[in-house]
Design a protein around this motif. Structure first.
Motif, PDB file in Angstrom:
ATOM      1  N   SER A  13       0.814  -1.217   0.000  1.00  0.00           N
ATOM      2  CA  SER A  13       0.000   0.000   0.000  1.00  0.00           C
ATOM      3  C   SER A  13       0.851   1.272   0.000  1.00  0.00           C
ATOM      4  O   SER A  13       0.506   2.254  -0.659  1.00  0.00           O
ATOM      5  CB  SER A  13      -0.968   0.004   1.178  1.00  0.00           C
ATOM      6  OG  SER A  13      -0.266  -0.003   2.396  1.00  0.00           O
ATOM      7  N   THR A  14       1.987   1.273   0.700  1.00  0.00           N
ATOM      8  CA  THR A  14       2.838   2.466   0.707  1.00  0.00           C
ATOM      9  C   THR A  14       3.483   2.663  -0.666  1.00  0.00           C
ATOM     10  O   THR A  14       3.577   3.791  -1.161  1.00  0.00           O
ATOM     11  CB  THR A  14       3.919   2.369   1.800  1.00  0.00           C
ATOM     12  OG1 THR A  14       3.278   2.154   3.053  1.00  0.00           O
ATOM     13  CG2 THR A  14       4.742   3.641   1.879  1.00  0.00           C
ATOM     14  N   GLY A  15       3.904   1.577  -1.283  1.00  0.00           N
ATOM     15  CA  GLY A  15       4.483   1.660  -2.623  1.00  0.00           C
ATOM     16  C   GLY A  15       3.479   2.170  -3.638  1.00  0.00           C
ATOM     17  O   GLY A  15       3.792   3.021  -4.484  1.00  0.00           O
ATOM     18  N   GLN A  16       2.260   1.672  -3.560  1.00  0.00           N
ATOM     19  CA  GLN A  16       1.217   2.139  -4.472  1.00  0.00           C
ATOM     20  C   GLN A  16       0.871   3.602  -4.194  1.00  0.00           C
ATOM     21  O   GLN A  16       0.537   4.350  -5.108  1.00  0.00           O
ATOM     22  CB  GLN A  16      -0.028   1.260  -4.348  1.00  0.00           C
ATOM     23  CG  GLN A  16       0.144  -0.117  -4.959  1.00  0.00           C
ATOM     24  CD  GLN A  16       0.455  -0.047  -6.448  1.00  0.00           C
ATOM     25  OE1 GLN A  16      -0.312   0.518  -7.226  1.00  0.00           O
ATOM     26  NE2 GLN A  16       1.587  -0.605  -6.839  1.00  0.00           N
ATOM     27  N   ALA A  17       0.965   4.021  -2.931  1.00  0.00           N
ATOM     28  CA  ALA A  17       0.679   5.410  -2.571  1.00  0.00           C
ATOM     29  C   ALA A  17       1.671   6.364  -3.244  1.00  0.00           C
ATOM     30  O   ALA A  17       1.310   7.483  -3.607  1.00  0.00           O
ATOM     31  CB  ALA A  17       0.713   5.588  -1.057  1.00  0.00           C
ATOM     32  N   LYS A  18       2.910   5.912  -3.419  1.00  0.00           N
ATOM     33  CA  LYS A  18       3.908   6.746  -4.108  1.00  0.00           C
ATOM     34  C   LYS A  18       3.458   7.007  -5.541  1.00  0.00           C
ATOM     35  O   LYS A  18       3.483   8.147  -6.014  1.00  0.00           O
ATOM     36  CB  LYS A  18       5.275   6.053  -4.119  1.00  0.00           C
ATOM     37  CG  LYS A  18       5.887   5.861  -2.758  1.00  0.00           C
ATOM     38  CD  LYS A  18       7.128   4.990  -2.861  1.00  0.00           C
ATOM     39  CE  LYS A  18       7.562   4.443  -1.528  1.00  0.00           C
ATOM     40  NZ  LYS A  18       8.669   3.498  -1.652  1.00  0.00           N
ATOM     41  N   LEU A  19       3.043   5.936  -6.231  1.00  0.00           N
ATOM     42  CA  LEU A  19       2.591   6.083  -7.620  1.00  0.00           C
ATOM     43  C   LEU A  19       1.306   6.897  -7.694  1.00  0.00           C
ATOM     44  O   LEU A  19       1.157   7.771  -8.552  1.00  0.00           O
ATOM     45  CB  LEU A  19       2.382   4.709  -8.253  1.00  0.00           C
ATOM     46  CG  LEU A  19       3.626   3.838  -8.421  1.00  0.00           C
ATOM     47  CD1 LEU A  19       3.248   2.483  -8.999  1.00  0.00           C
ATOM     48  CD2 LEU A  19       4.665   4.518  -9.294  1.00  0.00           C
ATOM     49  N   LYS A  20       0.374   6.627  -6.790  1.00  0.00           N
ATOM     50  CA  LYS A  20      -0.905   7.343  -6.814  1.00  0.00           C
ATOM     51  C   LYS A  20      -0.725   8.820  -6.480  1.00  0.00           C
ATOM     52  O   LYS A  20      -1.456   9.659  -7.002  1.00  0.00           O
ATOM     53  CB  LYS A  20      -1.891   6.683  -5.861  1.00  0.00           C
ATOM     54  CG  LYS A  20      -2.381   5.348  -6.385  1.00  0.00           C
ATOM     55  CD  LYS A  20      -3.350   4.689  -5.434  1.00  0.00           C
ATOM     56  CE  LYS A  20      -3.806   3.341  -5.999  1.00  0.00           C
ATOM     57  NZ  LYS A  20      -4.717   2.660  -5.077  1.00  0.00           N
ATOM     58  N   SER A  21       0.250   9.136  -5.646  1.00  0.00           N
ATOM     59  CA  SER A  21       0.542  10.544  -5.348  1.00  0.00           C
ATOM     60  C   SER A  21       1.038  11.256  -6.604  1.00  0.00           C
ATOM     61  O   SER A  21       0.618  12.377  -6.900  1.00  0.00           O
ATOM     62  CB  SER A  21       1.593  10.659  -4.238  1.00  0.00           C
ATOM     63  OG  SER A  21       1.098  10.148  -3.028  1.00  0.00           O
ATOM     64  N   LEU A  22       1.929  10.594  -7.346  1.00  0.00           N
ATOM     65  CA  LEU A  22       2.427  11.183  -8.599  1.00  0.00           C
ATOM     66  C   LEU A  22       1.308  11.316  -9.624  1.00  0.00           C
ATOM     67  O   LEU A  22       1.242  12.302 -10.360  1.00  0.00           O
ATOM     68  CB  LEU A  22       3.578  10.340  -9.153  1.00  0.00           C
ATOM     69  CG  LEU A  22       4.868  10.387  -8.337  1.00  0.00           C
ATOM     70  CD1 LEU A  22       5.848   9.331  -8.818  1.00  0.00           C
ATOM     71  CD2 LEU A  22       5.500  11.770  -8.408  1.00  0.00           C
ATOM     72  N   ALA A  23       0.409  10.344  -9.645  1.00  0.00           N
ATOM     73  CA  ALA A  23      -0.732  10.413 -10.564  1.00  0.00           C
ATOM     74  C   ALA A  23      -1.674  11.553 -10.167  1.00  0.00           C
ATOM     75  O   ALA A  23      -2.199  12.267 -11.028  1.00  0.00           O
ATOM     76  CB  ALA A  23      -1.474   9.087 -10.586  1.00  0.00           C
ATOM     77  N   ALA A  24      -1.885  11.747  -8.863  1.00  0.00           N
ATOM     78  CA  ALA A  24      -2.751  12.831  -8.388  1.00  0.00           C
ATOM     79  C   ALA A  24      -2.178  14.196  -8.777  1.00  0.00           C
ATOM     80  O   ALA A  24      -2.932  15.138  -9.021  1.00  0.00           O
ATOM     81  CB  ALA A  24      -2.926  12.744  -6.880  1.00  0.00           C
ATOM     82  N   LEU A  25      -0.860  14.281  -8.867  1.00  0.00           N
ATOM     83  CA  LEU A  25      -0.196  15.517  -9.287  1.00  0.00           C
ATOM     84  C   LEU A  25      -0.094  15.621 -10.805  1.00  0.00           C
ATOM     85  O   LEU A  25       0.529  16.542 -11.324  1.00  0.00           O
ATOM     86  CB  LEU A  25       1.194  15.602  -8.654  1.00  0.00           C
ATOM     87  CG  LEU A  25       1.199  15.761  -7.134  1.00  0.00           C
ATOM     88  CD1 LEU A  25       2.601  15.539  -6.571  1.00  0.00           C
ATOM     89  CD2 LEU A  25       0.666  17.132  -6.738  1.00  0.00           C
ATOM     90  N   LYS A  26      -0.657  14.631 -11.502  1.00  0.00           N
ATOM     91  CA  LYS A  26      -0.667  14.573 -12.967  1.00  0.00           C
ATOM     92  C   LYS A  26       0.740  14.481 -13.562  1.00  0.00           C
ATOM     93  O   LYS A  26       1.020  14.999 -14.632  1.00  0.00           O
ATOM     94  CB  LYS A  26      -1.434  15.751 -13.554  1.00  0.00           C
ATOM     95  CG  LYS A  26      -2.888  15.730 -13.161  1.00  0.00           C
ATOM     96  CD  LYS A  26      -3.650  16.840 -13.804  1.00  0.00           C
ATOM     97  CE  LYS A  26      -5.092  16.607 -13.650  1.00  0.00           C
ATOM     98  NZ  LYS A  26      -5.912  17.172 -12.788  1.00  0.00           N
ATOM     99  N   LEU A  27       1.626  13.801 -12.830  1.00  0.00           N
ATOM    100  CA  LEU A  27       2.991  13.612 -13.311  1.00  0.00           C
ATOM    101  C   LEU A  27       3.163  12.263 -13.994  1.00  0.00           C
ATOM    102  O   LEU A  27       4.167  12.027 -14.656  1.00  0.00           O
ATOM    103  CB  LEU A  27       3.983  13.759 -12.153  1.00  0.00           C
ATOM    104  CG  LEU A  27       3.990  15.142 -11.502  1.00  0.00           C
ATOM    105  CD1 LEU A  27       4.904  15.162 -10.291  1.00  0.00           C
ATOM    106  CD2 LEU A  27       4.410  16.197 -12.510  1.00  0.00           C
TER     107      LEU A  27
END
Length: 106
Positions: A80-94
């Motif tokens: 879940s923490t690893g996926q949160a890293k990717l989802k955070s970048l996706a939320a920032l549209k990166l």
């Protein structure tokens, strides 16, 4: 006659200089919902972002990266923490995350 200068934000600098790595700032990171961020840390998010930026922008790779390939490359994005890293970048549209959890950069 006053001139208005647009404030240079990290997001606007990324658009102006698409091949220059500009890390996510603390201010940007805090705009991501805590439900998305979970326990991800800014340094870890920037580490993943830098690695993906180099892969897609510097090395000019076009295909998407699967979770397995990213793990094989040494990125810790499992759980879940690893996926949160990717989802955070996706939320920032990166980056974009597809339904099969593979990622691509816009």
């Amino acid at each position: 006659n006053q001139r208005y200068v647009k404030a240079s934000t990290p997001a606007s600098r990324r658009k102006d200089q698409p091949t220059v790595f500009i890390p996510v700032t603390d201010e940007e990171f805090m705009t991501v919902s805590t439900l998305v961020r979970r326990r991800a840390k800014l340094d870890d998010v920037n580490h993943v972002y830098k690695y993906l930026f180099d892969h897609f922008k510097v090395e000019n790779n076009k295909g998407s990266l699967s979770t397995q390939k990213m793990t094989a490359m040494g990125l810790s994005i499992i759980g879940s923490t690893g996926q949160a890293k990717l989802k955070s970048l996706a939320a920032l549209k990166l980056l974009h995350i597809s339904k099969d959890n593979s990622v691509k950069m816009p």
